[in-house]
Design a protein around this motif. Structure first.
Motif, mmCIF file in Angstrom:
data_model
loop_
_atom_site.group_PDB
_atom_site.id
_atom_site.type_symbol
_atom_site.label_atom_id
_atom_site.label_comp_id
_atom_site.label_asym_id
_atom_site.label_seq_id
_atom_site.Cartn_x
_atom_site.Cartn_y
_atom_site.Cartn_z
ATOM 1 N N LEU A 38 1.051 -1.136 -0.066
ATOM 2 C CA LEU A 38 0.151 0.268 0.131
ATOM 3 C C LEU A 38 1.151 1.184 -0.026
ATOM 4 N N HIS A 39 2.047 1.324 0.664
ATOM 5 C CA HIS A 39 2.829 2.406 0.944
ATOM 6 C C HIS A 39 3.398 2.636 -0.576
ATOM 7 N N ARG A 40 3.851 1.846 -1.225
ATOM 8 C CA ARG A 40 4.489 1.715 -2.633
ATOM 9 C C ARG A 40 3.299 2.330 -3.628
ATOM 10 N N HIS A 41 2.164 2.103 -3.380
ATOM 11 C CA HIS A 41 1.030 2.361 -4.500
ATOM 12 C C HIS A 41 -0.130 3.400 -3.650
ATOM 13 N N PRO A 42 0.288 4.531 -3.507
ATOM 14 C CA PRO A 42 -0.735 5.353 -2.940
ATOM 15 C C PRO A 42 -1.911 6.054 -4.010
ATOM 16 N N GLU A 43 -2.868 6.156 -3.619
ATOM 17 C CA GLU A 43 -3.835 6.804 -4.461
ATOM 18 C C GLU A 43 -4.724 8.244 -3.669
ATOM 19 N N GLU A 92 -9.079 4.289 6.642
ATOM 20 C CA GLU A 92 -8.812 5.434 5.423
ATOM 21 C C GLU A 92 -8.051 4.817 4.282
ATOM 22 N N LEU A 93 -8.498 5.106 3.133
ATOM 23 C CA LEU A 93 -7.844 4.243 1.935
ATOM 24 C C LEU A 93 -6.978 5.409 1.194
ATOM 25 N N ASP A 94 -7.156 6.824 1.278
ATOM 26 C CA ASP A 94 -6.462 7.803 0.511
ATOM 27 C C ASP A 94 -5.123 8.085 1.022
ATOM 28 N N ALA A 95 -4.297 8.604 -0.078
ATOM 29 C CA ALA A 95 -2.950 9.231 0.203
ATOM 30 C C ALA A 95 -3.110 10.720 -0.186
ATOM 31 N N LEU A 96 -2.004 11.368 0.030
ATOM 32 C CA LEU A 96 -1.734 12.943 -0.376
ATOM 33 C C LEU A 96 -0.801 13.061 -1.666
ATOM 34 N N PRO A 97 -1.053 14.461 -2.002
ATOM 35 C CA PRO A 97 -0.042 14.820 -3.174
ATOM 36 C C PRO A 97 1.152 15.394 -2.708
ATOM 37 N N VAL A 98 2.028 14.473 -2.073
ATOM 38 C CA VAL A 98 3.077 14.898 -1.433
ATOM 39 C C VAL A 98 4.243 14.063 -2.190
ATOM 40 N N ALA A 99 5.608 14.632 -2.507
ATOM 41 C CA ALA A 99 6.797 13.773 -3.009
ATOM 42 C C ALA A 99 7.310 13.100 -1.698
ATOM 43 N N GLU A 100 7.600 11.850 -1.806
ATOM 44 C CA GLU A 100 8.187 11.266 -0.511
ATOM 45 C C GLU A 100 9.628 11.582 -0.478
ATOM 46 N N ASP A 101 10.370 11.798 0.885
ATOM 47 C CA ASP A 101 11.522 12.310 0.790
ATOM 48 C C ASP A 101 11.948 11.343 2.107
ATOM 49 N N THR A 102 11.640 10.223 2.187
ATOM 50 C CA THR A 102 12.259 9.356 3.398
ATOM 51 C C THR A 102 13.340 8.659 3.067
ATOM 52 N N GLY A 103 13.827 8.287 1.981
ATOM 53 C CA GLY A 103 14.831 7.489 1.481
ATOM 54 C C GLY A 103 14.793 6.162 1.893
ATOM 55 N N ALA A 104 13.409 5.528 2.281
ATOM 56 C CA ALA A 104 13.104 4.137 2.475
ATOM 57 C C ALA A 104 13.269 3.347 1.163
ATOM 58 N N PRO A 105 13.566 2.162 1.230
ATOM 59 C CA PRO A 105 13.925 1.227 -0.170
ATOM 60 C C PRO A 105 12.539 1.037 -0.530
ATOM 61 N N TYR A 106 11.318 1.243 0.186
ATOM 62 C CA TYR A 106 9.888 1.046 -0.233
ATOM 63 C C TYR A 106 9.228 2.193 -0.514
ATOM 64 N N ALA A 107 10.048 3.456 -0.699
ATOM 65 C CA ALA A 107 9.442 4.962 -0.755
ATOM 66 C C ALA A 107 8.455 4.854 -2.165
ATOM 67 N N ASP A 116 -3.551 20.414 -13.866
ATOM 68 C CA ASP A 116 -2.984 21.020 -15.129
ATOM 69 C C ASP A 116 -2.591 19.906 -16.126
ATOM 70 N N GLY A 117 -2.934 18.300 -15.857
ATOM 71 C CA GLY A 117 -2.467 17.500 -16.613
ATOM 72 C C GLY A 117 -1.184 17.184 -16.202
ATOM 73 N N ARG A 118 -0.267 17.790 -15.500
ATOM 74 C CA ARG A 118 1.121 17.220 -15.151
ATOM 75 C C ARG A 118 1.140 16.403 -14.090
ATOM 76 N N PRO A 119 2.220 15.477 -13.986
ATOM 77 C CA PRO A 119 2.143 14.431 -12.979
ATOM 78 C C PRO A 119 2.368 14.967 -11.617
ATOM 79 N N VAL A 120 1.608 14.466 -10.567
ATOM 80 C CA VAL A 120 1.724 15.247 -9.328
ATOM 81 C C VAL A 120 2.289 13.749 -8.384
ATOM 82 N N PRO A 121 3.273 14.052 -7.655
ATOM 83 C CA PRO A 121 3.725 12.893 -6.806
ATOM 84 C C PRO A 121 2.803 12.477 -5.651
ATOM 85 N N LEU A 122 2.848 11.386 -5.314
ATOM 86 C CA LEU A 122 1.822 10.745 -4.228
ATOM 87 C C LEU A 122 2.587 10.077 -3.256
#
Length: 446
Positions: A38-43, A92-107, A116-122
């Motif tokens: 779930l952590h690797r595949h946020p929505e 809860e099911l949902d995640a956030l529009p945040v770019a992960e910066d943990t350095g975890a191998p499963y980030a 605007d159509g541009r990719p948003v990190p989750l």
């Protein structure tokens, strides 16, 4: 309560933890595997298709009657086991529009299309992946040990909590008509204090909130001739500055009111900088620990927005819309006392602490109390506690000589560096849910 003091070196029955619940150890590996997936595949909120399917498939495999697609991608499941109370575990099911910066191998490296159509990190920057994994593990424990309880166990995977719209959507889609209405609803939330601990509040757990959108519209024009325009951006910017005085000057300091201008957009992303935009949109969040304080703050925001617009020589049109509103998360005292006592028996008193109440907010209150009553289900009570998520290494490495100093600098929920300790968070969270639900379900037949 006895007034006799204990002799030095003696303990009460809550000082020492109870023996581990049988079968929890066997759940550790599959629970961690689900969490990491779930952590690797946020929505994002409202787009939780994969997450909901993983959660629902797991409950279905464990023998629950599973309903899918409630209020969006919401999941509800039911396991009947004789006569007794009905207890609901919610995550809860949902995640956030945040770019992960943990350095975890499963980030997470997942993205989704933005406005605007541009990719948003989750990123699962609020621990919902841990909540889901713990609830799934607790559900599996109850399904495998029906001889230890009686009643009905209900499980809900709620979409769109971050937008404070998912609980309402599930209720309006007939959640409590499609499952056995619960007597109690139980939930927990990760927070940056030591993993292995749980915390209960004696009053409000979280604040109530309102998310407001202030829209300023008027004639734009050339940046060289601002006097010929309504300049919505100027009115919006003036509102941002003025709003800071609402909490500082218009409320009792004891009310713990928070008024935050969280975003301001004006013009087009492709603007060259020489165009005064004809529209500016300001988002404001208000948080308070009582409905009257929340009402006063919302009225103040509306007053400030209209006053700033009216002060211009060519006033832009100003409208304020409430995008969402959530009540104060206030756990039922009787249910909380029973759950807290169960946690003290399970973990020992040293691992069960107090919670001062957070200005974060939730739509959990809609599932209980007055929120449930609006949908024809009065009498549903709730208990909500906090789950420590900071591992020993992270806690030790945090600067500061005491707990208060460390808590100020540790990455908190919604931070790109928020990273719960996997083993301790999941093991404690699963045990906390199991013991809480056992305290509210019917006892095993003797």
């Amino acid at each position: 309560m006895s007034t006799r003091s204990r002799r030095p070196g003696t303990t009460t029955r809550h000082d020492r933890p109870a023996p581990a619940l049988p079968g929890l150890d066997a759940l550790s590996v599959p629970t961690a595997e689900l969490y990491l997936d779930l952590h690797r595949h946020p929505e994002l909120s409202g787009d939780e298709r994969r997450t909901a399917a993983r959660f629902a498939d797991r409950l279905d495999a464990d023998g629950f009657r599973v309903l899918r697609g409630i209020g969006g991608h919401g999941v509800a499941a039911e396991l009947r086991n004789g006569d007794g109370p009905a207890v609901l575990l919610r995550a809860e099911l949902d995640a956030l529009p945040v770019a992960e910066d943990t350095g975890a191998p499963y980030a997470s490296t997942a993205t989704a299309p933005g406005p605007d159509g541009r990719p948003v990190p989750l990123m699962h920057a609020c621990g919902h992946d841990a909540h889901l994994a713990c609830v799934a593990a607790a559900a599996r424990w109850f399904a495998a040990r029906r001889e230890q309880w009686r009643g009905t166990l209900l499980v809900v995977g709620q979409p769109a909590e971050e937008t404070l719209s998912g609980a309402r959507a599930m209720l309006e889609d007939g959640l409590y008509e499609r499952i056995t209405p619960p007597d109690d609803v139980l939930a927990q939330h990760t927070a940056p204090f030591p993993a292995g601990m749980v915390a209960h509040a004696d009053g409000p757990v979280m604040a109530g909130s309102a998310l407001l959108e202030a829209r300023f519209e008027g004639e734009g024009g050339h940046a060289a001739t601002p006097h010929l325009t309504a300049d919505p951006l100027l009115a919006a910017a003036g509102s941002v500055v003025r709003l800071s005085a609402v909490a500082a000057r218009e409320s009792d300091p004891a009310e713990r009111l928070v008024v935050t201008a969280s975003s301001l957009r004006a013009g087009d992303t492709g603007s060259t900088g020489n165009v005064i935009a004809s529209t500016a949109v300001l988002h404001v969040t208000v948080r308070a620990f009582s409905e009257p304080a929340l009402d006063r703050a919302v009225a103040a925001v509306e007053r400030v927005v209209r006053a700033e617009a009216a002060a211009a020589a060519r006033p832009p049109r100003a409208t304020v819309t409430a995008l969402s509103r959530s009540g104060v998360t206030l756990a039922d005292p009787e249910v909380t006392a029973a759950v807290r006592a169960a946690h003290q028996r399970q973990f020992g008193a040293a691992r069960v602490t107090g919670w001062p109440g957070s200005t974060a907010t939730e739509d959990f209150p809609l599932l209980t109390g007055a929120g449930a009553a609006l949908h024809g289900r009065p009498g549903i009570r709730g208990c909500y506690w906090m789950l420590g998520a900071t591992g020993p290494a992270q806690w030790t490495a945090a600067p500061g000589g005491g707990a208060a100093e460390k808590l100020r600098v540790l990455p908190a929920n919604h931070s790109p560096r928020y990273l719960p300790s996997v083993r301790l968070t999941l093991e404690t969270g699963t045990a906390a849910l199991v013991t809480a639900a056992l305290a509210r379900l019917g006892p095993a037949e003797g």
